[in-house]
Every structure is written in structure tokens, then in C-alpha cells.
Write a protein that holds these residues in place. Structure first.
Motif: not given
Length: 192
Positions: A170-192
Motif C-alpha cells: 500500500d505504501c508503494y502503491h500510494r507514495n512511490a513509482l518505479c523509475r528508470n535511473s539509467g541502467l536499473t529501475c528503482t523506487w522513487t522516493p525510496n521511503s516505504c
């Protein structure tokens, strides 16, 4: 009614209710995944409802914003029909008139827009500021090349993409997105 008939009726009732509730199971999916996998994604105000049959309803909506394709149909300020259809009434969705929603769903070969309980049908007022910002800034749409993997039973296998443990999804669904950061994809923001 005899005891045997009551018992059989109760078993039948349980099976019937179970069958109805199981008829439309939707996988837990992040809004970004739903937007990326949908044929259309719009913000729309519900104008009115028009029943088609006992299984189908159509909703006339005013398109306020097209999140998927900008100026391609359905264009902003146009009015379109959205059909809530499925093989099961359990999968249908009901919209409230004069309410604004973010709706994402499929488009038939004839151009008919469809929505079901498994697509995104959320009142704008129920969305988080982060979700609305991600939609408006095209953040979800511009990162469709990133895979979000939901982790059932909180078991996340190591691999590519962004992992969302079920107990914290739920935290990821409400407060984060999976962003392409060059070579990898990471959660932004990474606060969950």
C-alpha cells in the motif's frame, strides 16, 4: 424444511456465494502497472449512466485529461461512453454521477472504451497527491519500461525491477513509482 434439505441448502448457498466472490479476482497491481498495461487512462467527470442490459452499463463522461496519449482520442473536453462490461456482474464497476475519476481500461477493436473492477477506477479525491502528480507529470507513463513485481506472502525473489512486498505494498502503491535511473529501475522516493 428437513435437516438434510437445510444442510444441502446451506452448502449450496456457500458454494454460490463463494462462486460469486471468486468470479472476479484481480491481481494486486501498482497504479503504474495498471496505467502502463491499459489502452487508455483519463481523468473524467461522470455525466450520466445508461443501462445496456443486466450485465452492462454505459457511462457518458466528460474527458478532463488524457494521461496516455495527450491529444489523441479521447481528447480533453470531449464526451465519450465507457462501457462497464464483463462476463460476470461481479467484475462490473459503478461510477457516481457528477464525480471525477481517474479511469484506465481497455479499448475494443471498434474503439469502445471499457472498464472493470480490475482496471483503475478511482475517485480523484481518493488518490494521494503523489499519485496525481505522477499522472500529471507523466512519471508513470514515462517509466513503463520498468517492471514492478508484487511479492505475495512477502517473499521477493531477487531480480530486475522494483519489488513490492505485500505487507507494505500500500505504501508503494500510494507514495512511490518505479523509475528508470539509467541502467536499473528503482523506487522513487525510496521511503516505504
Amino acid at each position: 424444511m428437513g435437516r438434510m434439505n437445510v444442510a444441502l441448502f446451506c452448502v449450496y448457498l456457500v458454494i454460490s456465494v463463494f462462486g460469486i466472490s471468486e468470479a472476479c479476482k484481480c491481481a494486486v497491481r501498482h497504479p503504474q502497472t495498471i496505467i502502463c498495461q491499459s489502452d487508455y487512462a483519463i481523468k473524467a467527470q461522470i455525466l450520466y449512466e445508461s443501462p445496456v442490459s443486466s450485465w452492462y452499463k454505459r457511462y457518458r463522461v466528460k474527458v478532463l485529461h488524457n494521461f496516455k496519449s495527450g491529444y489523441a482520442p479521447p481528447i480533453p473536453n470531449s464526451e465519450v461512453w465507457i462501457k462497464t462490461a464483463s462476463s460476470s456482474a461481479a467484475c462490473s464497476v459503478t461510477f457516481q454521477k457528477k464525480t471525477t475519476y481517474v479511469i484506465a481500461g481497455s479499448r475494443d477493436s471498434d474503439g469502445t472504451l471499457r472498464a472493470s473492477s480490475c482496471s483503475l477506477n478511482r475517485k480523484v479525491q481518493d488518490m494521494t497527491p503523489f499519485q496525481l502528480s505522477a499522472l500529471n507529470n507523466m512519471d508513470y507513463q514515462n517509466n513503463c519500461n520498468c517492471e514492478i513485481r508484487e511479492c505475495p506472502h512477502n517473499v521477493c525473489e531477487v531480480g530486475q525491477g522494483c519489488l513490492a512486498p505485500y505487507n507494505n505494498s500500500d505504501c508503494y502503491h500510494r507514495n512511490a513509482l518505479c523509475r528508470n535511473s539509467g541502467l536499473t529501475c528503482t523506487w522513487t522516493p525510496n521511503s516505504c
